[in-house]
Design a protein around this motif. Structure first.
Motif, PDB file in Angstrom:
ATOM      1  N   UNK A 455       0.846  -1.187   0.000  1.00 41.59           N
ATOM      2  CA  UNK A 455       0.000   0.000   0.000  1.00 41.59           C
ATOM      3  C   UNK A 455       0.884   1.240   0.000  1.00 41.59           C
ATOM      4  N   UNK A 456       0.328   2.347  -0.465  1.00 39.79           N
ATOM      5  CA  UNK A 456       1.120   3.573  -0.581  1.00 39.79           C
ATOM      6  C   UNK A 456       1.789   3.957   0.742  1.00 39.79           C
ATOM      7  N   UNK A 457       1.101   3.717   1.851  1.00 38.65           N
ATOM      8  CA  UNK A 457       1.665   4.094   3.156  1.00 38.65           C
ATOM      9  C   UNK A 457       2.930   3.324   3.483  1.00 38.65           C
ATOM     10  N   UNK A 458       3.102   2.145   2.874  1.00 37.58           N
ATOM     11  CA  UNK A 458       4.278   1.320   3.152  1.00 37.58           C
ATOM     12  C   UNK A 458       5.248   1.281   1.973  1.00 37.58           C
ATOM     13  N   UNK A 459       5.131   2.228   1.054  1.00 38.86           N
ATOM     14  CA  UNK A 459       5.982   2.218  -0.130  1.00 38.86           C
ATOM     15  C   UNK A 459       7.452   2.341   0.229  1.00 38.86           C
ATOM     16  N   UNK A 460       7.775   3.136   1.263  1.00 38.68           N
ATOM     17  CA  UNK A 460       9.174   3.306   1.631  1.00 38.68           C
ATOM     18  C   UNK A 460       9.773   1.998   2.136  1.00 38.68           C
ATOM     19  N   UNK A 461       8.975   1.195   2.847  1.00 34.63           N
ATOM     20  CA  UNK A 461       9.458  -0.100   3.322  1.00 34.63           C
ATOM     21  C   UNK A 461       9.756  -1.020   2.140  1.00 34.63           C
ATOM     22  N   UNK A 462       8.861  -1.029   1.146  1.00 32.59           N
ATOM     23  CA  UNK A 462       9.056  -1.842  -0.051  1.00 32.59           C
ATOM     24  C   UNK A 462      10.321  -1.437  -0.787  1.00 32.59           C
ATOM     25  N   UNK A 463      10.508  -0.140  -0.977  1.00 34.57           N
ATOM     26  CA  UNK A 463      11.681   0.351  -1.698  1.00 34.57           C
ATOM     27  C   UNK A 463      12.963   0.017  -0.944  1.00 34.57           C
TER      28      UNK A 463
END
Length: 523
Positions: A455-463
């Motif tokens: 989800x957009x809120x967790x995009x930094x974790x994914x990246x």
């Protein structure tokens, strides 16, 4: 003298079979002369595939001519390809509706003439911007001539069919006088020529004769080849200009076709709404059908908008292909075709630009006929199919109906992998790779793609996770596939983090989904 010939189900079956055979024999010549509305060299193939599918759909059970013609029309409708196929299917449907409404009490010849008029009128009404000199003109010419004969010989089916053929033949021979692009290239209209062969098959069916195998055009009074006045000019002296019959350029980057399902009572509203919506975003708009099913055709620069024009109606058999890309042709040799299943609406254009035939995913699983359609449309004896795991069993059920076709399957978990596979193919062909080498490159790209979604809120974790895994190998490309509700700031931040953390190019693509999901991958 009146010919005592009945127009019954047997005649319809014979007509369908003979028309399919005639188009099969002439399709290459018709394809070669195809310059309007788009010079995409497939009118003959489109007509043949459409009519052949219609012929195969006719029930062998005992029925009357109206029932057999209804089967013929319905099969053609669902299999219709391109402008020519979809117009031919509507002509058949209009004829079937006329016969069903009229019954069998009136004179057979007059009944066939009225059916031809109903078919011609229905085909004309289905096209948003009809042009003269096309197969619509041939259909109208056939109907007018048939009506004229039926006035004096209402019981004579043979003479009515011969009149229809004569009317269509006159129209196709006169087509260069009505379409400037035909005169400039020195060709007869390809669609009108093909439709004339269909009327020739009608004559053969009611007279119980065979069409000439080697030259079906010549057997109905047309030149075996479609070229006139010295042949087709591959380099016109005058630059193309816009307007009916005066443009060699595609009237949209993509051809989009799909089937709409809606309540039968909504018929006229569905067709009107679709035509109005599609005319706003494209050209070559044709909408045909009835009884709950409509086939849609449009040339457009925006495939996603073409699908959105259907509103909340259920869609199936959604096929997109580029009218510009021709990557399958290299140094005179035909490359393997490519078929790809895509779920993201905004990726339809991007993936079709590769030259692949795209089958868009709707809210239900594909049927074998849908996969068969796009495999045939790839126009090659060898096809690479890029599909999700849940489509592979459907593919297996499809292949037994396509003998002689070799299919290499690449199973992908996500649309990111489709993009990676098509990019790898383009790069491989660009450096001179053959089909086998390109296939290896595509499979390698899919297998080596490191990816995830959040989800957009967790995009930094994914990246951060993708960057942390990068030291295991060199990264040359990073991709982001983002939903419509992902904030712009989130997309920018994710792209910057990938670029700085990996030192790689970052490509950002919209998915077109109304969600806040971010997919990211590295190659």
């Amino acid at each position: 003298m009146t010919q005592d010939v009945a127009f019954d189900a047997g005649a319809v079956r014979a007509w369908a079979m003979l028309a399919s055979e005639a188009l099969a024999g002439a399709r290459d010549r018709i394809d070669a002369a195809n310059v309007f509305p788009v010079a995409d060299s497939d009118t003959g193939t489109n007509l043949w595939l459409t009519i052949s599918a219609g012929a195969a759909a006719i029930d062998l059970a005992e029925q009357d001519a109206a029932g057999a013609l209804e089967d013929f029309a319905q099969g053609a409708l669902l299999a219709a390809r391109g402008n020519s196929g979809i117009i031919a299917s509507e002509l058949l449907r209009g004829m079937a509706v006329s016969l069903l409404a009229e019954g069998s009490s009136s004179a057979a010849g007059a009944r066939v003439a009225r059916a031809l008029r109903a078919g011609a009128d229905a085909a004309h009404a289905a096209v948003a911007r009809p042009a003269p000199g096309t197969m619509l003109t041939a259909a109208a010419g056939a109907a007018t001539a048939a009506e004229h004969v039926a006035t004096g010989a209402p019981d004579d089916v043979v003479r009515v069919a011969e009149g229809a053929l004569a009317g269509a033949r006159a129209a196709v021979l006169g087509s260069p006088e009505q379409l400037e692009v035909l005169a400039r290239h020195g060709v007869l209209d390809a669609g009108a020529y093909g439709l004339t062969l269909v009327f020739g098959a009608l004559c053969a069916a009611v007279t119980r004769t065979d069409l000439a195998e080697d030259s079906p055009g010549e057997s109905v009074g047309l030149p075996p080849r479609l070229v006139i006045s010295g042949g087709r000019d591959p380099e016109p002296s005058a630059p193309p200009v816009h307007g009916h019959g005066r443009c060699d350029d595609p009237d949209g980057e993509f051809e989009v076709m799909y089937v709409v399902e809606a309540a039968p009572e909504c018929g006229s509203d569905v067709a009107r709404g679709l035509r109005a919506g599609l005319e706003e975003i494209g050209e070559s708009v044709v909408v045909v059908g009835g009884n709950g099913l409509w086939q849609v055709h449009v040339h457009t620069d925006d495939p996603a908008a073409a699908l959105a024009a259907a509103g909340v109606a259920a869609l199936r058999q959604v096929r997109i292909r580029s009218l510009v890309a021709r990557p399958a042709e290299a140094e005179g040799a035909l490359r393997s075709g490519v078929v790809a299943g895509v779920r993201s609406p905004a990726l339809l254009a991007e993936t079709a630009r590769s030259g692949a035939v795209i089958l868009a995913r709707t809210d239900r699983s594909w049927a074998p006929d849908e996969l068969r359609r796009v495999l045939e449309d790839a126009a090659s004896d060898r096809v690479v199919a890029i599909l999700r795991q849940d489509s592979t069993s459907t593919l297996r059920r499809t292949l037994h109906r396509l003998p002689g076709l070799a299919v290499d399957t690449i199973v992908v978990p996500d649309d990111l992998h489709v993009v990676a596979a098509l990019a790898a193919r383009e790069e491989a062909l660009g450096r001179g790779a053959d089909d086998d080498e390109a296939l290896v490159a595509m499979r390698g790209a899919v297998g080596s793609l490191t990816w995830g979604r959040a989800d957009a809120a967790d995009a930094d974790v994914l990246v951060d996770d993708l960057v942390a895994r990068a030291p295991e190998r060199e990264v040359g490309l990073a991709m982001l596939l983002v939903g419509a509700h992902v904030p712009t700031a989130t997309v920018t931040a994710a792209s910057d983090r990938l670029a700085s953390g990996l030192g790689a190019e970052v490509v950002t693509l919209p998915s077109g989904h109304a969600d806040a999901v971010v997919r990211a991958g590295t190659l």
